[in-house]
Design a protein around this motif. Structure first.
Motif, PDB file in Angstrom:
ATOM      1  N   CYS A  56      60.541-103.462  22.837  1.00  0.00           N
ATOM      2  CA  CYS A  56      60.175-103.012  24.039  1.00  0.00           C
ATOM      3  C   CYS A  56      60.719-101.380  23.930  1.00  0.00           C
ATOM      4  O   CYS A  56      61.819-100.969  23.828  1.00  0.00           O
ATOM      5  N   PHE A  57      59.847-100.583  24.494  1.00  0.00           N
ATOM      6  CA  PHE A  57      59.930 -99.191  24.587  1.00  0.00           C
ATOM      7  C   PHE A  57      59.813 -98.536  26.052  1.00  0.00           C
ATOM      8  O   PHE A  57      59.143 -99.207  26.606  1.00  0.00           O
ATOM      9  N   SER A  58      60.616 -97.540  26.290  1.00  0.00           N
ATOM     10  CA  SER A  58      60.193 -96.744  27.257  1.00  0.00           C
ATOM     11  C   SER A  58      59.474 -95.784  27.002  1.00  0.00           C
ATOM     12  O   SER A  58      59.723 -95.102  25.994  1.00  0.00           O
ATOM     13  N   VAL A  59      58.687 -95.237  27.819  1.00  0.00           N
ATOM     14  CA  VAL A  59      57.759 -94.041  27.510  1.00  0.00           C
ATOM     15  C   VAL A  59      57.999 -92.870  28.343  1.00  0.00           C
ATOM     16  O   VAL A  59      58.372 -93.043  29.480  1.00  0.00           O
ATOM     17  N   VAL A  60      58.441 -91.760  27.611  1.00  0.00           N
ATOM     18  CA  VAL A  60      58.797 -90.340  28.440  1.00  0.00           C
ATOM     19  C   VAL A  60      58.004 -89.343  28.041  1.00  0.00           C
ATOM     20  O   VAL A  60      57.459 -88.983  26.905  1.00  0.00           O
ATOM     21  N   GLU A  61      57.531 -88.542  29.108  1.00  0.00           N
ATOM     22  CA  GLU A  61      56.807 -87.416  28.778  1.00  0.00           C
ATOM     23  C   GLU A  61      57.615 -86.349  28.748  1.00  0.00           C
ATOM     24  O   GLU A  61      58.646 -85.938  29.169  1.00  0.00           O
ATOM     25  N   ARG A  62      57.376 -85.536  27.272  1.00  0.00           N
ATOM     26  CA  ARG A  62      58.337 -84.687  26.733  1.00  0.00           C
ATOM     27  C   ARG A  62      58.155 -83.444  27.475  1.00  0.00           C
ATOM     28  O   ARG A  62      59.241 -82.980  27.651  1.00  0.00           O
ATOM     29  N   SER A  63      57.120 -83.029  28.193  1.00  0.00           N
ATOM     30  CA  SER A  63      57.040 -81.709  28.978  1.00  0.00           C
ATOM     31  C   SER A  63      57.971 -81.966  30.281  1.00  0.00           C
ATOM     32  O   SER A  63      58.830 -80.824  30.602  1.00  0.00           O
TER      33      SER A  63
END
Length: 187
Positions: free
Chosen positions: A62-69
């Motif tokens: 399981c991963f969390s998705v993070v927006e880089r900007s």
């Protein structure tokens, strides 16, 4: 961590769970379309929240998705049903409502493929999605997945049966192509 120019897949933090739970689990219609298990009310701090990660579970990553900007939590991504003997797994993702429609799903699918094939040494990845989930179908086929079949009226979603599409990708078919910006920078 796995990343593209737009997103990062990282380990799930405890602080991610209430946000994911509130925006993804408590949206009953979306959750019913994304999960084969029946929806039931759960508090965000419940140990049964589908976003709580069991560190001893070898069947899921399981991963969390993070927006880089922005550095904001955009959603979740996972490989599930990992079978180390047969070397295959299923792939899934869910984006918070404010991050949908930005084309992030394609990046997520490609990173999950990289993780599954390169890091885990899997032979096959599979996507199971509703026939009406056009963003997921586009993200999967864009990453090289092939439609293998349609399971007619196989998914019970909020009071009706819907068709489910099965897509597959083999390690031998997968290419880890650089992002267009990366390719231009190398030229």
């Amino acid at each position: 961590m796995l990343y593209t120019s737009r997103i990062v897949l990282r380990a799930r933090h405890d602080s991610d769970v209430p946000v994911l739970h509130t925006e993804l689990h408590d949206d009953i219609a979306t959750r019913c379309a994304a999960d084969t298990r029946p929806w039931r009310p759960l508090a965000p701090d419940s140990p049964q929240s589908p976003f709580v990660v069991d560190a001893g579970d070898d069947k899921a990553a399981c991963f969390s998705v993070v927006e880089r900007s922005s550095g904001e939590l955009a959603g979740e991504a996972l490989l599930w049903g990992i079978d180390a003997h047969q070397r295959h797994a299923h792939l899934g993702l869910a984006l918070r409502p404010g991050f949908r429609g930005r084309g992030l799903a394609g990046d997520i699918v490609r990173l999950l493929c990289r993780y599954g094939f390169t890091v885990r040494g899997l032979h096959r990845l599979q996507v199971d999605t509703l026939a009406g989930n056009l963003p997921m179908l586009k993200a999967a086929t864009g990453a090289g997945f092939v439609v293998e079949g349609t399971l007619r009226r196989a998914a019970w979603v909020c009071g009706a049966f819907e068709d489910e599409v099965v897509l597959g990708l083999l390690a031998s078919e997968w290419t880890d192509e650089p992002e267009p910006a990366d390719a231009a920078a190398r030229a």
